[in-house]
Design a protein around this motif. Structure first.
Motif, PDB file in Angstrom:
ATOM      1  N   ALA A 229       1.931 -11.145   4.780  1.00 51.56           N
ATOM      2  CA  ALA A 229       2.149 -11.230   6.223  1.00 51.56           C
ATOM      3  C   ALA A 229       1.481 -10.083   6.968  1.00 51.56           C
ATOM      4  O   ALA A 229       1.124 -10.209   8.146  1.00 51.56           O
ATOM      5  CB  ALA A 229       3.645 -11.255   6.530  1.00 51.56           C
ATOM      6  N   GLU A 230       1.296  -8.928   6.288  1.00 48.55           N
ATOM      7  CA  GLU A 230       0.747  -7.747   6.950  1.00 48.55           C
ATOM      8  C   GLU A 230      -0.776  -7.676   6.917  1.00 48.55           C
ATOM      9  O   GLU A 230      -1.369  -6.837   7.605  1.00 48.55           O
ATOM     10  CB  GLU A 230       1.315  -6.485   6.283  1.00 48.55           C
ATOM     11  N   LEU A 231      -1.413  -8.542   6.142  1.00 44.83           N
ATOM     12  CA  LEU A 231      -2.866  -8.427   5.962  1.00 44.83           C
ATOM     13  C   LEU A 231      -3.655  -8.612   7.263  1.00 44.83           C
ATOM     14  O   LEU A 231      -4.612  -7.868   7.516  1.00 44.83           O
ATOM     15  CB  LEU A 231      -3.341  -9.425   4.899  1.00 44.83           C
ATOM     16  N   PRO A 232      -3.333  -9.592   8.116  1.00 47.82           N
ATOM     17  CA  PRO A 232      -4.118  -9.707   9.359  1.00 47.82           C
ATOM     18  C   PRO A 232      -4.080  -8.447  10.211  1.00 47.82           C
ATOM     19  O   PRO A 232      -5.092  -8.087  10.833  1.00 47.82           O
ATOM     20  CB  PRO A 232      -3.466 -10.902  10.072  1.00 47.82           C
ATOM     21  N   ALA A 233      -2.943  -7.770  10.258  1.00 48.85           N
ATOM     22  CA  ALA A 233      -2.853  -6.537  11.047  1.00 48.85           C
ATOM     23  C   ALA A 233      -3.753  -5.449  10.472  1.00 48.85           C
ATOM     24  O   ALA A 233      -4.303  -4.629  11.220  1.00 48.85           O
ATOM     25  CB  ALA A 233      -1.404  -6.057  11.112  1.00 48.85           C
ATOM     26  N   CYS A 234      -3.897  -5.422   9.153  1.00 46.88           N
ATOM     27  CA  CYS A 234      -4.849  -4.476   8.551  1.00 46.88           C
ATOM     28  C   CYS A 234      -6.264  -4.787   9.001  1.00 46.88           C
ATOM     29  O   CYS A 234      -7.006  -3.915   9.467  1.00 46.88           O
ATOM     30  CB  CYS A 234      -4.771  -4.546   7.030  1.00 46.88           C
ATOM     31  N   ALA A 235      -6.645  -6.073   8.884  1.00 47.19           N
ATOM     32  CA  ALA A 235      -8.010  -6.482   9.213  1.00 47.19           C
ATOM     33  C   ALA A 235      -8.315  -6.309  10.698  1.00 47.19           C
ATOM     34  O   ALA A 235      -9.478  -6.128  11.087  1.00 47.19           O
ATOM     35  CB  ALA A 235      -8.226  -7.938   8.798  1.00 47.19           C
ATOM     36  N   ALA A 236      -7.277  -6.353  11.544  1.00 47.82           N
ATOM     37  CA  ALA A 236      -7.494  -6.234  12.986  1.00 47.82           C
ATOM     38  C   ALA A 236      -8.099  -4.888  13.369  1.00 47.82           C
ATOM     39  O   ALA A 236      -8.726  -4.760  14.424  1.00 47.82           O
ATOM     40  CB  ALA A 236      -6.179  -6.448  13.729  1.00 47.82           C
ATOM     41  N   GLY A 237      -7.948  -3.886  12.517  1.00 42.47           N
ATOM     42  CA  GLY A 237      -8.481  -2.569  12.825  1.00 42.47           C
ATOM     43  C   GLY A 237      -9.845  -2.288  12.219  1.00 42.47           C
ATOM     44  O   GLY A 237     -10.347  -1.170  12.334  1.00 42.47           O
ATOM     45  N   TRP A 238     -10.440  -3.282  11.574  1.00 44.56           N
ATOM     46  CA  TRP A 238     -11.728  -3.088  10.925  1.00 44.56           C
ATOM     47  C   TRP A 238     -12.862  -3.647  11.781  1.00 44.56           C
ATOM     48  O   TRP A 238     -12.672  -4.555  12.594  1.00 44.56           O
ATOM     49  CB  TRP A 238     -11.779  -3.792   9.570  1.00 44.56           C
ATOM     50  N   ASP A 239     -14.052  -3.143  11.532  1.00 44.59           N
ATOM     51  CA  ASP A 239     -15.266  -3.694  12.141  1.00 44.59           C
ATOM     52  C   ASP A 239     -16.022  -4.586  11.159  1.00 44.59           C
ATOM     53  O   ASP A 239     -16.699  -5.535  11.574  1.00 44.59           O
ATOM     54  CB  ASP A 239     -16.172  -2.549  12.612  1.00 44.59           C
ATOM     55  N   VAL A 240     -15.910  -4.273   9.876  1.00 44.70           N
ATOM     56  CA  VAL A 240     -16.597  -5.027   8.818  1.00 44.70           C
ATOM     57  C   VAL A 240     -15.663  -5.086   7.619  1.00 44.70           C
ATOM     58  O   VAL A 240     -14.940  -4.118   7.340  1.00 44.70           O
ATOM     59  CB  VAL A 240     -17.934  -4.356   8.417  1.00 44.70           C
ATOM     60  N   ALA A 241     -15.676  -6.206   6.918  1.00 41.22           N
ATOM     61  CA  ALA A 241     -14.886  -6.345   5.687  1.00 41.22           C
ATOM     62  C   ALA A 241     -15.798  -6.169   4.482  1.00 41.22           C
ATOM     63  O   ALA A 241     -16.936  -6.653   4.472  1.00 41.22           O
ATOM     64  CB  ALA A 241     -14.212  -7.711   5.641  1.00 41.22           C
ATOM     65  N   LEU A 242     -15.281  -5.498   3.456  1.00 39.62           N
ATOM     66  CA  LEU A 242     -16.071  -5.183   2.267  1.00 39.62           C
ATOM     67  C   LEU A 242     -15.541  -5.926   1.049  1.00 39.62           C
ATOM     68  O   LEU A 242     -14.325  -6.104   0.899  1.00 39.62           O
ATOM     69  CB  LEU A 242     -16.029  -3.685   1.987  1.00 39.62           C
ATOM     70  N   MET A 243     -16.447  -6.304   0.176  1.00 38.74           N
ATOM     71  CA  MET A 243     -16.092  -6.790  -1.160  1.00 38.74           C
ATOM     72  C   MET A 243     -16.965  -6.039  -2.161  1.00 38.74           C
ATOM     73  O   MET A 243     -17.922  -6.591  -2.721  1.00 38.74           O
ATOM     74  CB  MET A 243     -16.282  -8.304  -1.250  1.00 38.74           C
ATOM     75  N   PRO A 244     -16.634  -4.772  -2.415  1.00 35.83           N
ATOM     76  CA  PRO A 244     -17.477  -3.920  -3.274  1.00 35.83           C
ATOM     77  C   PRO A 244     -17.116  -4.065  -4.747  1.00 35.83           C
ATOM     78  O   PRO A 244     -16.707  -3.119  -5.418  1.00 35.83           O
ATOM     79  CB  PRO A 244     -17.155  -2.511  -2.755  1.00 35.83           C
ATOM     80  N   PHE A 245     -17.306  -5.279  -5.260  1.00 36.31           N
ATOM     81  CA  PHE A 245     -16.940  -5.540  -6.644  1.00 36.31           C
ATOM     82  C   PHE A 245     -18.034  -5.062  -7.600  1.00 36.31           C
ATOM     83  O   PHE A 245     -19.236  -5.210  -7.327  1.00 36.31           O
ATOM     84  CB  PHE A 245     -16.706  -7.028  -6.864  1.00 36.31           C
ATOM     85  N   ALA A 246     -17.615  -4.526  -8.717  1.00 35.36           N
ATOM     86  CA  ALA A 246     -18.554  -4.217  -9.793  1.00 35.36           C
ATOM     87  C   ALA A 246     -19.034  -5.524 -10.411  1.00 35.36           C
ATOM     88  O   ALA A 246     -18.335  -6.539 -10.386  1.00 35.36           O
ATOM     89  CB  ALA A 246     -17.874  -3.352 -10.847  1.00 35.36           C
ATOM     90  N   ILE A 247     -20.221  -5.521 -10.926  1.00 31.65           N
ATOM     91  CA  ILE A 247     -20.743  -6.690 -11.632  1.00 31.65           C
ATOM     92  C   ILE A 247     -20.517  -6.447 -13.115  1.00 31.65           C
ATOM     93  O   ILE A 247     -21.265  -5.733 -13.782  1.00 31.65           O
ATOM     94  CB  ILE A 247     -22.240  -6.911 -11.328  1.00 31.65           C
ATOM     95  N   ASN A 248     -19.414  -7.003 -13.623  1.00 35.15           N
ATOM     96  CA  ASN A 248     -19.054  -6.790 -15.020  1.00 35.15           C
ATOM     97  C   ASN A 248     -18.332  -8.019 -15.550  1.00 35.15           C
ATOM     98  O   ASN A 248     -18.226  -9.042 -14.859  1.00 35.15           O
ATOM     99  CB  ASN A 248     -18.208  -5.521 -15.167  1.00 35.15           C
ATOM    100  N   ALA A 249     -17.831  -7.931 -16.764  1.00 32.24           N
ATOM    101  CA  ALA A 249     -17.188  -9.088 -17.391  1.00 32.24           C
ATOM    102  C   ALA A 249     -15.976  -9.553 -16.601  1.00 32.24           C
ATOM    103  O   ALA A 249     -15.682 -10.750 -16.521  1.00 32.24           O
ATOM    104  CB  ALA A 249     -16.779  -8.743 -18.821  1.00 32.24           C
TER     105      ALA A 249
END
Length: 733
Positions: A229-249
């Protein structure tokens, strides 16, 4: 599970918690209506078989008196030992990831998964990469990429940000999710070092890695876990969303739910090259994929620029999300379950493949017409699929944020001289009379196009009053060409070099990326030159727009009990799960044959949609920009097409480009020769009907595509409708 809870009782069994009590117990609470969450608590010193037996006893106690039938649903094989004894009408393995690739995976996981695969009636995978990995391990595997609750996450666009995020310096780039071995920690550190003016908000629990190993920088902020329920409020304060995943198994088969959630929140997304992100979102303007630190930082900078340019980029993402619904996912899953859980056939352990008389690939004009004719006239069962998340192909339209009906892929104006085609489509829509007019911007002056007498008078300051005078004026400027071969020849031989350079050369170079001297004459031959004052773009007998839009017309066309439609579905994804007698293919013919002779060249387009706080922008629906110094070719204003009234107006800028969706076959002799090689392969496939622009590598108007599909159906009707159906195989114990 909340969707299933609307029609059945759902028991969601959590992993056990250790307790200081000597007695095993289970806490029950209502999660959402219809869903009960069970949290078992076991004595801390209970291990091995005793632990399994305690869980089994608790589970049996909770299920005592439960109504039948019982469905078992597994997210992890680790839950199998204490529940394998339950008699179930259907057992589902919902495989969300390749768990054996995760750090600290227990050694018993792999043998337990083999046991679960043997017991399961159905296997659902959380993405297509995982589907490809699992489909050889079970006879009934079905991909279900993550969907999104758009309304929930869209609140981030308007609601206030969470306090701990709102206080961070901007720009703020954020991530939420589990922070574990899948995270590229060196990448996060490098971003923070390269751009100390950026705030990096990391939201989520730290799992399976030592918190001491997390990179510590003044501009990296670890904010801890949040509830759903709290996730949209977190995203409301961002300018860009990141998915900095490692490329691994551990990330090889992931299909991150975050991608659609971030887009629904109104954020551009920057991701490392995760296969399923590339597969499903790689062409979306709001999703940038970058490999390597420098490229990732550059993509973040590009995303910030995109965010700063307004919300125009969101239209494409919103259209994609409009067809992604957990309700649809749950309904499709339940349909598979019900196929298995047939009380009159308790021996059935594998799902019967869906059987159709025809599989139609593509839900545009060609595919929809063929499907409708086969279903309503031929009484055949038809499955229509489209890789896009919607029907109607390039004619797809939708209301934007101002409520104005816009065309997602540029303006589509219906016109035809064929009463047959008009009457056929009139079965599925009411019409709004509309005669299309186009102006060309020439040095700030808006002039009618195609060229007519008014164009000549205003451009040259003339007072031509008759067709004869206009014809004589053009004849005096025309330059004879020995043999008309190219698009340049067509125009120069008719109106001369000056009008050619003013109206045609620059526009054609932008549109096709090729000089008119190198293009087939058919390109400019489509545009007439008039000596009267007729300023209509088309002269056809029937000129109308669908009253409620093209998408509504397609929905009516495909609304038949013999037709099933699956959007967001690629041809490759259904071949193992659907039986069909014959194929209608409307996609790119070179793709069908795996590009055996190389790719057929196409010209693509980028569409930038904007809603403006003014009533009108331009006097007609379309204004062309033939000047090569102007990057776009035309601007479309949709209220002219729809007749809607609004204090705002919605427009689309078109930018031709070499890469992207295939829109226009490039008419050159060498391209046509390449197509002929593919056509020969198609002629050797009597089991496949190739219909439409892409399948026949021709630029057709909408009415021509409809006419081609109707003619194809008529031509093959006797042969197609007399083919005996095949009997699908059923796997039994």
């Amino acid at each position: 599970m909340t969707r299933f809870g609307r029609t059945m009782d759902v028991l969601f069994w959590e992993e056990p918690l250790d307790s200081d009590s000597d007695v095993a117990s289970v806490d029950l609470r209502e999660g959402t209506p219809g869903v009960t969450v069970a949290i078992p608590r076991l004595p801390r010193d209970l291990t091995g078989d005793a632990r399994t037996q305690a869980l089994r006893t608790l589970l049996d106690g909770v299920l005592a008196g439960a109504q039948e039938p019982l469905f078992r649903w597994y997210y992890t094989p680790m839950m199998l030992p204490f529940s394998a004894h339950l008699v179930a009408a259907c057992t589902v393995y919902d495989c969300m990831d390749e768990l054996a690739n995760f750090r600290f995976a227990p050694p018993e996981l792999i043998p337990l998964e083999r046991e679960l695969l043997a017991a399961a009636d159905l296997v659902f995978t959380g993405g297509y990469s995982l589907y490809e990995a699992k489909r050889e391990q079970h006879p009934s595997v079905h991909p279900f990429p993550s969907s999104v609750d758009v309304a929930h996450f869209a609140t981030a666009r308007t609601d206030a940000a969470a306090a701990d995020t709102a206080g961070l310096p901007r720009p703020c780039l954020g991530f939420y999710g589990v922070i574990d071995e899948r995270m590229d920690l060196p990448l996060i550190a490098a971003i923070a070092d390269a751009r100390p003016d950026w705030s990096l908000a990391m939201v989520g629990p730290v799992v399976k890695i030592d918190p001491a190993d997390l990179p510590q920088r003044p501009n990296i902020h670890y904010l801890g876990p949040r509830t759903y329920a709290e996730l949209p409020a977190c995203a409301a304060g961002w300018d860009v969303a990141l998915m900095p995943f490692a490329i691994n198994a551990a990330t090889r088969f992931i299909s991150p739910t975050k991608t659609p959630e971030y887009l629904a929140a109104g954020l551009p997304v920057v991701s490392t090259p995760i296969t399923d992100v590339i597969r499903h979102y790689g062409t979306v303007a709001g999703v940038l994929i970058a490999d390597g630190t420098e490229a990732f930082i550059a993509a973040c900078e590009q995303a910030l620029r995109l965010r700063g340019e307004g919300d125009g980029w969101r239209a494409e993402a919103d259209a994609l999300l409009s067809a992604q619904s957990w309700d649809q996912v749950a309904a499709r899953m339940l349909a598979h379950i019900r196929q298995v859980a047939q009380p009159e056939r308790p021996h059935l352990t594998a799902v019967r493949k869906d059987h159709y008389d025809y599989l139609v690939v593509g839900a545009g004009f060609a595919g929809a017409v063929m499907a409708e004719r086969l279903a309503s006239d031929g009484d055949k069962r038809v499955l229509v699929i489209d890789r896009r998340p919607h029907i109607a192909g390039n004619a797809f339209d939708r209301p934007d944020e101002a409520g104005i009906l816009i065309h997602q892929y540029g303006p589509h104006i219906f016109h035809t001289n064929s009463a047959e085609i008009f009457d056929y489509l009139s079965r599925f829509t009411q019409w709004r009379p509309y005669e299309h007019r186009v102006l060309a911007d020439v040095d700030g002056q808006l002039l009618p196009i195609p060229i007519n007498r008014t164009t000549l008078n205003r451009l040259y300051g003339l007072e031509l009053t008759t067709e004869e005078e206009a014809a004589a004026f053009l004849a005096a400027r025309a330059e004879p060409v020995p043999m008309v071969r190219t698009s340049e020849d067509v125009v120069v031989s008719a109106v001369g070099q000056d009008l050619y350079r003013t109206f045609f050369r620059g526009y054609t170079r932008k549109q096709w990326g090729i000089d008119p001297a190198d293009l087939d004459r058919s390109v400019t031959a489509r545009v007439p030159t008039r000596t009267n004052a007729d300023d209509r773009y088309f002269g056809d007998r029937f000129q109308y727009m669908p009253r409620d839009g093209y998408t509504a017309m397609f929905a009516a066309m495909l609304d038949h009990p013999n037709i099933d439609v699956r959007t967001g579905t690629d041809f490759a994804q259904v071949q193992d799960t659907v039986d069909y007698d014959r194929l209608v293919f409307t996609g790119p013919i070179d793709e069908f044959f795996d590009y055996r002779f190389g790719k057929l060249p196409y010209r693509s387009l980028q569409f930038v949609h904007e809603t403006l706080p003014q009533e009108w922008l331009q006097p007609v629906a379309v204004v062309n920009y033939p000047d090569e110094a102007v990057p776009h070719t035309r601007i479309t204003e949709y209220k002219h097409l729809t007749g809607q009234q609004s204090t705002h107006t919605s427009v689309t800028y078109e930018y031709p480009q070499a890469e992207g969706d295939p829109y226009y076959p490039i008419p050159r002799a060498d391209n046509q020769a390449l197509y002929k090689r593919y056509e020969a392969l198609a002629n050797a496939r009597p089991d496949v009907l190739f219909v439409g622009r892409l399948a026949t590598y021709r630029y057709y108007n909408m009415d021509q595509v409809v006419g081609q599909a109707l003619a194809t159906y008529r031509r093959h009707k006797a042969e197609l409708l007399e083919r005996p159906p095949t009997t699908p195989a059923i796997a039994v114990e």
